[in-house]
Motif scaffolding. Sequence first.
Motif, PDB file in Angstrom:
ATOM      1  N   ARG A 228     -11.964  -7.617  16.060  1.00 26.09           N
ATOM      2  CA  ARG A 228     -10.612  -8.132  15.821  1.00 26.09           C
ATOM      3  C   ARG A 228      -9.612  -7.623  16.863  1.00 26.09           C
ATOM      4  NH1 ARG A 228     -10.931 -12.427  13.495  1.00 26.09           N
ATOM      5  NH2 ARG A 228      -8.726 -12.272  12.909  1.00 26.09           N
ATOM      6  N   ARG A 229     -10.017  -6.616  17.626  1.00 22.58           N
ATOM      7  CA  ARG A 229      -9.184  -6.094  18.706  1.00 22.58           C
ATOM      8  C   ARG A 229      -9.947  -6.245  20.016  1.00 22.58           C
ATOM      9  NH1 ARG A 229      -4.907  -2.559  17.325  1.00 22.58           N
ATOM     10  NH2 ARG A 229      -4.674  -2.322  15.061  1.00 22.58           N
ATOM     11  N   ILE A 230      -9.358  -6.875  20.978  1.00 18.06           N
ATOM     12  CA  ILE A 230     -10.040  -7.118  22.247  1.00 18.06           C
ATOM     13  C   ILE A 230      -9.137  -6.726  23.407  1.00 18.06           C
ATOM     14  CG2 ILE A 230     -11.295  -9.058  21.202  1.00 18.06           C
ATOM     15  CD1 ILE A 230      -9.554 -10.897  23.071  1.00 18.06           C
ATOM     16  N   ALA A 231      -9.739  -6.612  24.566  1.00 16.25           N
ATOM     17  CA  ALA A 231      -8.988  -6.369  25.799  1.00 16.25           C
ATOM     18  C   ALA A 231      -9.205  -7.535  26.744  1.00 16.25           C
ATOM     19  CB  ALA A 231      -9.443  -5.068  26.461  1.00 16.25           C
ATOM     20  N   VAL A 232      -8.158  -7.949  27.419  1.00 10.38           N
ATOM     21  CA  VAL A 232      -8.233  -8.951  28.483  1.00 10.38           C
ATOM     22  C   VAL A 232      -7.921  -8.245  29.792  1.00 10.38           C
ATOM     23  CG1 VAL A 232      -7.184 -11.021  29.457  1.00 10.38           C
ATOM     24  CG2 VAL A 232      -7.657 -10.914  27.005  1.00 10.38           C
ATOM     25  N   ILE A 233      -8.778  -8.415  30.778  1.00  5.60           N
ATOM     26  CA  ILE A 233      -8.592  -7.778  32.079  1.00  5.60           C
ATOM     27  C   ILE A 233      -8.099  -8.836  33.054  1.00  5.60           C
ATOM     28  CG2 ILE A 233      -9.636  -6.274  33.796  1.00  5.60           C
ATOM     29  CD1 ILE A 233      -9.861  -5.261  30.903  1.00  5.60           C
ATOM     30  N   GLY A 234      -6.868  -8.705  33.519  1.00  7.31           N
ATOM     31  CA  GLY A 234      -6.300  -9.667  34.464  1.00  7.31           C
ATOM     32  C   GLY A 234      -5.106 -10.396  33.874  1.00  7.31           C
TER      33      GLY A 234
ATOM     34  N   ALA B 182      -3.875  -5.072  33.557  1.00  7.26           N
ATOM     35  CA  ALA B 182      -3.768  -5.790  34.829  1.00  7.26           C
ATOM     36  C   ALA B 182      -3.138  -4.891  35.878  1.00  7.26           C
ATOM     37  CB  ALA B 182      -2.947  -7.063  34.670  1.00  7.26           C
ATOM     38  N   ARG B 183      -3.555  -5.099  37.125  1.00  5.81           N
ATOM     39  CA  ARG B 183      -2.985  -4.344  38.240  1.00  5.81           C
ATOM     40  C   ARG B 183      -1.549  -4.780  38.512  1.00  5.81           C
ATOM     41  NH1 ARG B 183      -6.246  -5.325  43.469  1.00  5.81           N
ATOM     42  NH2 ARG B 183      -5.267  -7.378  43.178  1.00  5.81           N
ATOM     43  N   GLU B 184      -1.280  -6.086  38.353  1.00 12.85           N
ATOM     44  CA  GLU B 184       0.033  -6.636  38.668  1.00 12.85           C
ATOM     45  C   GLU B 184       0.549  -7.447  37.497  1.00 12.85           C
ATOM     46  OE1 GLU B 184      -1.799  -8.732  41.680  1.00 12.85           O
ATOM     47  OE2 GLU B 184      -1.204  -7.434  43.343  1.00 12.85           O
TER      48      GLU B 184
ATOM     49  N   ILE C 216      -0.783  -3.140  29.642  1.00 12.74           N
ATOM     50  CA  ILE C 216      -0.959  -1.873  30.327  1.00 12.74           C
ATOM     51  C   ILE C 216      -1.265  -2.149  31.789  1.00 12.74           C
ATOM     52  CG2 ILE C 216      -2.373   0.211  30.513  1.00 12.74           C
ATOM     53  CD1 ILE C 216      -2.777   0.108  27.525  1.00 12.74           C
ATOM     54  N   GLN C 217      -0.448  -1.581  32.674  1.00 14.27           N
ATOM     55  CA  GLN C 217      -0.651  -1.796  34.104  1.00 14.27           C
ATOM     56  C   GLN C 217      -1.702  -0.808  34.594  1.00 14.27           C
ATOM     57  OE1 GLN C 217       3.021  -2.461  35.965  1.00 14.27           O
ATOM     58  NE2 GLN C 217       2.173  -3.032  37.946  1.00 14.27           N
ATOM     59  N   ARG C 218      -2.830  -1.347  35.069  1.00 14.88           N
ATOM     60  CA  ARG C 218      -3.937  -0.488  35.500  1.00 14.88           C
ATOM     61  C   ARG C 218      -4.774  -1.219  36.536  1.00 14.88           C
ATOM     62  NH1 ARG C 218      -8.227   2.858  31.658  1.00 14.88           N
ATOM     63  NH2 ARG C 218      -9.593   3.556  33.370  1.00 14.88           N
TER      64      ARG C 218
ATOM     65  N   THR D 179     -14.225   3.414  29.689  1.00 11.87           N
ATOM     66  CA  THR D 179     -13.217   4.313  29.132  1.00 11.87           C
ATOM     67  C   THR D 179     -12.230   3.614  28.210  1.00 11.87           C
ATOM     68  OG1 THR D 179     -11.657   3.994  30.979  1.00 11.87           O
ATOM     69  CG2 THR D 179     -13.375   5.672  31.250  1.00 11.87           C
ATOM     70  N   LEU D 180     -12.256   2.294  28.160  1.00 14.47           N
ATOM     71  CA  LEU D 180     -11.307   1.553  27.322  1.00 14.47           C
ATOM     72  C   LEU D 180     -11.715   1.655  25.856  1.00 14.47           C
ATOM     73  CD1 LEU D 180     -10.765  -1.670  29.472  1.00 14.47           C
ATOM     74  CD2 LEU D 180      -9.486   0.479  29.512  1.00 14.47           C
ATOM     75  N   PRO D 181     -10.753   1.711  24.943  1.00 15.96           N
ATOM     76  CA  PRO D 181     -11.088   1.831  23.519  1.00 15.96           C
ATOM     77  C   PRO D 181     -11.651   0.542  22.912  1.00 15.96           C
ATOM     78  CG  PRO D 181      -8.713   1.681  23.817  1.00 15.96           C
ATOM     79  CD  PRO D 181      -9.302   1.819  25.174  1.00 15.96           C
ATOM     80  N   GLU D 182     -11.327  -0.606  23.492  1.00 19.33           N
ATOM     81  CA  GLU D 182     -11.807  -1.876  22.947  1.00 19.33           C
ATOM     82  C   GLU D 182     -13.297  -2.036  23.237  1.00 19.33           C
ATOM     83  OE1 GLU D 182      -7.541  -1.918  23.686  1.00 19.33           O
ATOM     84  OE2 GLU D 182      -9.220  -1.665  25.067  1.00 19.33           O
ATOM     85  N   ARG D 183     -14.006  -2.667  22.313  1.00 22.13           N
ATOM     86  CA  ARG D 183     -15.442  -2.881  22.495  1.00 22.13           C
ATOM     87  C   ARG D 183     -15.775  -4.276  23.006  1.00 22.13           C
ATOM     88  NH1 ARG D 183     -17.844  -0.487  16.900  1.00 22.13           N
ATOM     89  NH2 ARG D 183     -16.122  -1.746  16.090  1.00 22.13           N
ATOM     90  N   THR D 184     -14.796  -5.189  22.969  1.00 24.71           N
ATOM     91  CA  THR D 184     -14.965  -6.511  23.547  1.00 24.71           C
ATOM     92  C   THR D 184     -13.922  -6.697  24.645  1.00 24.71           C
ATOM     93  OG1 THR D 184     -15.880  -7.520  21.546  1.00 24.71           O
ATOM     94  CG2 THR D 184     -14.861  -8.998  23.134  1.00 24.71           C
ATOM     95  N   LEU D 185     -14.389  -6.947  25.858  1.00 28.28           N
ATOM     96  CA  LEU D 185     -13.518  -7.094  27.012  1.00 28.28           C
ATOM     97  C   LEU D 185     -13.695  -8.499  27.590  1.00 28.28           C
ATOM     98  CD1 LEU D 185     -14.532  -3.770  28.820  1.00 28.28           C
ATOM     99  CD2 LEU D 185     -12.913  -4.047  26.934  1.00 28.28           C
TER     100      LEU D 185
END
Length: 382
Positions: free
Chosen positions: A103-109, A132-134, A277-279, A289-295
């Motif tokens: 139910r909690r996910i991370a999107v990269i970008g 995201a970096r930007e 989160i800017q990363r 290292t991310l807490p989310e298990r679905t990226l």
Amino acid sequence: MQRRHLIGAASAWAAAWPLGGSADPLPFASPALPARIRASVDRVIDIGVCTRPFRLQGPRIESERLFGKTVVHHYGHGGSGWSLSWGSAAIGALPLIQATGERRIAVIGGGAIGLTTARVAQQAGLRVRLYARERPPEVASTHATGMWTPDSRLCALAAATPAFERRWEAMARHAFRSYQQLLGAPGSPIEWRDGHVLSDTPFDAPGAGDHGLPGEPEYPDLMDLIADLRPRSSPLRPDQHPFKVAHARRFTQMVFHIRPYQRMLVEDFLRDGGEWIQRDFQHARELATLPERTLVNCTGYGAKALFNDPLLIPVRGQTARLIPQPEVTDLLVYRGHNLVVVPRRDGLLVQAQDPQDFNNPDHKVVRALTDAAVQRLASLFA
């Protein structure tokens, strides 16, 4: 008919518009002549370069187990990122995300695909944290032309199987409906605009049209699958347009005002509980290292290095903005001459292309390309 896309599909799109017949009169009263564009190189206020993430096989939409997590890959849309984003996210990526049960996910970008995927996931009831970096407008997709071209550099002709075509059609139709629901939104991020496609040769002449960049593959004709979503173009007589060309047609097209559209997506994402989160990830191992298990990997061309994808091919694109002219509202496509103009509130966008842009990751601005395109634009007006 097979065709190559010279300038992000815009010219090929307009040239392949459903025709009303080479000699059909306009089905309405003669339109008012478009406002004259003040095209001169000293009116250029910005030039940007982006890298379209093209894959011969089409976008990568699949999941894998990596570093103890499920990574849903959603990238590689070529020049169709903005255009196809809602449909690709809802029909392609979302079922893979939901299959994890998280139910909690991370999107990269945070580009076109990342922002839209995050919004689709939120609308499905998921909690989303975006890394995201930007942030817009610094992301690469800010420099897109903003015309709805859902088949632009999407895949090579050899990859367009019947199954691929069916899925693309479903995605394109879903994206189209999503954009129609945004018509009239504050700031008018989505609009329909009239435009002109120009040509030195008859539109139906054998071999007429654009030709691709050196090394570019043949692309499939997919737009016939959704021909019902666009009105037919109409031929114009010389007295019905102001351009110094032999042939002209009038068409209607959907466009994005990218910066207000980006702002709307970001505001809606944050309003609905999204976290940003800017990363900057230097290696895929850092995802552990991310807490989310679905990226959800929406890094576009960045996936080439981050996930070691050798199938990604960069297609460089350069756009410039001229000082805004509110009175100019018509799109302009000059077929075969590397020229597309999209009137936007942040300026008149002019796209330029170099013969070396296919498989070219260089982000350096080449001012001579823009100057040549602006001068070509100026020469069109009597």
